[in-house]
Design an enzyme around this catalytic site. Structure first.
Site, short mmCIF file in Angstrom:
data_model
loop_
_atom_site.label_atom_id
_atom_site.label_comp_id
_atom_site.label_asym_id
_atom_site.label_seq_id
_atom_site.Cartn_x
_atom_site.Cartn_y
_atom_site.Cartn_z
N ARG A 194 0.90 -1.34 0.01
CA ARG A 194 -0.06 -0.02 0.04
C ARG A 194 0.87 1.27 0.05
O ARG A 194 0.65 2.15 -0.75
CB ARG A 194 -0.84 -0.13 1.21
CG ARG A 194 -1.37 1.30 1.66
CD ARG A 194 -2.51 1.02 2.62
NE ARG A 194 -3.64 0.19 2.22
CZ ARG A 194 -4.35 -0.82 3.02
NH1 ARG A 194 -4.41 -0.48 4.42
NH2 ARG A 194 -5.33 -1.42 2.43
N TYR A 195 1.97 1.16 0.94
CA TYR A 195 2.88 2.50 0.96
C TYR A 195 4.07 2.32 -0.16
O TYR A 195 4.43 1.19 -0.59
CB TYR A 195 3.32 2.51 2.24
CG TYR A 195 2.53 2.57 3.57
CD1 TYR A 195 2.07 4.00 3.60
CD2 TYR A 195 1.98 1.75 4.24
CE1 TYR A 195 0.85 4.22 4.51
CE2 TYR A 195 1.07 2.13 5.25
CZ TYR A 195 0.39 3.28 5.36
OH TYR A 195 -0.39 3.42 6.48
N ARG A 242 7.28 -0.17 1.48
CA ARG A 242 7.27 -1.10 2.45
C ARG A 242 6.02 -1.79 2.09
O ARG A 242 5.05 -1.37 1.55
CB ARG A 242 7.21 -0.47 3.71
CG ARG A 242 6.32 0.37 4.08
CD ARG A 242 6.79 1.33 5.17
NE ARG A 242 5.76 2.08 5.88
CZ ARG A 242 5.34 3.35 5.49
NH1 ARG A 242 5.96 3.67 4.24
NH2 ARG A 242 4.46 4.04 5.92
N CYS A 252 -2.30 -17.83 14.80
CA CYS A 252 -1.84 -16.99 16.00
C CYS A 252 -1.79 -18.09 17.04
O CYS A 252 -2.35 -19.16 17.26
CB CYS A 252 -2.52 -15.93 16.00
SG CYS A 252 -2.95 -14.89 14.83
N CYS A 272 -7.81 -13.23 18.87
CA CYS A 272 -8.31 -12.11 19.37
C CYS A 272 -9.83 -12.05 19.20
O CYS A 272 -9.62 -12.04 17.84
CB CYS A 272 -7.41 -10.98 19.29
SG CYS A 272 -5.87 -11.17 19.27
N CYS A 297 -10.10 -9.45 16.10
CA CYS A 297 -9.14 -9.37 14.87
C CYS A 297 -9.73 -8.72 13.66
O CYS A 297 -10.72 -9.01 13.21
CB CYS A 297 -8.85 -10.69 14.85
SG CYS A 297 -7.41 -11.01 13.27
N ARG A 312 -8.24 -9.22 11.05
CA ARG A 312 -8.12 -10.09 9.72
C ARG A 312 -8.76 -11.49 10.08
O ARG A 312 -8.28 -12.56 9.45
CB ARG A 312 -6.47 -10.28 9.50
CG ARG A 312 -5.90 -9.29 8.78
CD ARG A 312 -4.75 -9.50 8.15
NE ARG A 312 -3.94 -8.22 7.93
CZ ARG A 312 -2.78 -7.94 8.46
NH1 ARG A 312 -2.16 -8.91 9.37
NH2 ARG A 312 -2.30 -6.78 8.25
N ASP A 330 -10.82 -1.30 14.29
CA ASP A 330 -11.29 -1.14 12.88
C ASP A 330 -12.59 -1.63 12.77
O ASP A 330 -13.25 -2.16 13.88
CB ASP A 330 -10.60 -1.99 11.93
CG ASP A 330 -9.14 -1.55 11.84
OD1 ASP A 330 -8.83 -0.43 11.58
OD2 ASP A 330 -8.16 -2.66 11.67
N ASP A 371 -6.58 3.52 11.19
CA ASP A 371 -6.58 2.54 9.85
C ASP A 371 -7.61 3.06 8.85
O ASP A 371 -8.71 2.47 9.19
CB ASP A 371 -6.14 1.54 9.97
CG ASP A 371 -4.80 0.98 9.14
OD1 ASP A 371 -4.81 1.74 7.75
OD2 ASP A 371 -4.32 0.14 9.48
N LYS A 404 -2.91 4.44 7.55
CA LYS A 404 -2.68 4.91 9.07
C LYS A 404 -3.02 6.54 9.06
O LYS A 404 -1.88 7.04 8.45
CB LYS A 404 -1.79 4.46 9.94
CG LYS A 404 -1.64 2.77 9.88
CD LYS A 404 -0.56 2.20 10.57
CE LYS A 404 -0.58 0.70 10.53
NZ LYS A 404 -0.28 0.40 9.21
#
Ligand SMILES: *Cc1c(COP(=O)(O)O)cnc(C)c1O
Ligand code: SF4
Length: 367
Positions: free
Chosen positions: A92-93, A96, A105, A109, A112, A114, A272, A309, A316
């Protein structure tokens, strides 16, 4: 020989039935929730729960509110899939990219971002790893690769090293970052062997994920120290969550505890807009209040950037309390952390005489 972290994973809670029994919950309801996003909790993290509904419990125990259907919430709120040129890469950037190398994981969580990928082996899989490496190799502008997932530290040392080694062989990859919640959920995974492996590939940075001061146990701090001692600079990314860390006192304790463990608070994320996580979201003003409660009142090192974000893939965006009252060509009017007003004079190289007058007037007013 089986290591402790493997034993932890083997004995993790993975079924609604085990959970229902342990906390005396309605198993039917739990089953419905876990069909959407499974339960997975290490015995270690489970042991940090002091009582039903506490900040640890809320992060990890499925809740029927996850089934609430809010039209506006997305499955991919950050439009990551749109910025994904090949499987496993989010670019996206300018300089990076994210490289998603694991679909699991050490625990899941409930908030989450994702969820659509985490726990689903078809979404992030090993066979696309070489494609991702090839993409990075073909894009010389990428100087920073962020290993993410899921959690990269869920891979075996050998597989992880294989990936890092290939990235290190690419000349334009200057730094490698690892995003991991393993030091929080499964600190036993941070073995001397892992730390010794990682330190061969410096510069490696790691961003960990702690949301509450109770998560910084002696065991977690030991794991963090081991990473620090391997020369890995540590940052923390927290998510602002209702009923978990949405008060100034908890935030202060969390960020100070992180500094004691040599972890620099990096980002505090506004939650989010993810499907099934409405009960975790706080008004944006709460996040701004958190920063106000930290800045000036404690070490500047303890103050993360509060960011949203942006939904739809804007990246962000930092949000700050309103310290800047007014800015023009002559002066800047500001408010400090205690709410007092101050003025700073702009430079005026064109007209030294006028500037001198201004400074005299300024001194007269300030004294
Ligand atoms: C967060 C993020 C990064 C890293 O952002 P930094 O501000 O450099 O830490 C890179 N790519 C994507 C898609 C991200 O979401
Ligand atoms: S550790 Fe990160 S990727 Fe994994 S479930 Fe938690 S928030 Fe999602």
């Amino acid at each position: 020989m089986e290591e402790e972290w493997q034993r932890q994973l083997k004995h993790s809670i993975r079924t609604p039935e085990e959970l229902a029994e342990r906390f005396d919950l309605d198993v039917e309801k739990l089953r419905n929730v876990c069909r959407k996003f499974p339960v997975f909790i290490t015995p270690y993290y489970l042991s940090l729960i002091k009582e039903k509904g506490d900040p640890i419990y809320r992060q990890i125990i499925p809740d029927e509110q996850e089934l609430d259907n809010k039209e506006l919430l997305y499955t991919d709120p950050l439009a990551e899939d749109r910025d994904s040129p090949v499987h496993n890469i989010v670019h996206r950037y300018p300089d990076r990219c994210l490289f998603l190398i694991s679909h699991t994981c050490a625990s899941y969580c409930r908030f989450c971002t994702r969820k659509r990928k985490v726990s689903d082996p078809d979404k992030i899989c090993g066979e696309f790893i070489d494609e991702g490496i090839e993409y990075i190799r073909n894009h010389p502008e990428i100087r920073d690769v962020i290993l993410s997932g899921g959690d990269p530290l869920m891979l075996s040392d050998k597989r992880l090293e294989g990936i890092i080694k290939k990235l290190r062989a690419i000349g334009h990859v200057e730094i490698i970052r690892i995003g991991s919640r393993v030091p929080c959920f499964l600190p036993h995974r941070i073995t001397p062997r892992l730390a010794n492996m990682l330190k061969k590939y410096h510069p490696i940075y790691m961003n960990v994920h702690f949301n509450h001061p109770d998560e910084l146990t002696p065991l977690a701090c030991k794991a963090l120290a081991r990473l620090s001692e391997a020369g890995i600079p540590l940052g923390n990314q927290s998510v602002l969550l209702k009923g978990v860390n949405d008060n100034p006192d908890t935030m202060m304790k969390l960020n100070q505890a992180l500094l004691r463990a040599r972890v620099r608070p990096y980002y505090l994320y506004q939650a989010d807009m993810v499907y099934g996580t409405e009960h975790f979201r706080t008004p944006v003003e709460t996040g701004i209040e958190m920063i106000k409660a930290l800045r000036g009142w404690t070490s500047g090192l303890a103050v993360p950037h509060f960011v949203i974000d942006a939904p739809g893939g804007g990246g962000k965006i930092p949000l700050l309390p309103n310290y800047l009252q007014d800015i023009n060509g002559d002066e800047v009017r500001m408010r400090n952390y205690r709410g007092r007003n101050f003025t700073y004079l702009q430079p005026d190289s064109d007209n030294p005489f006028q500037q001198e007058q201004k400074v005299l007037e300024f001194k007269a007013v300030s004294l």
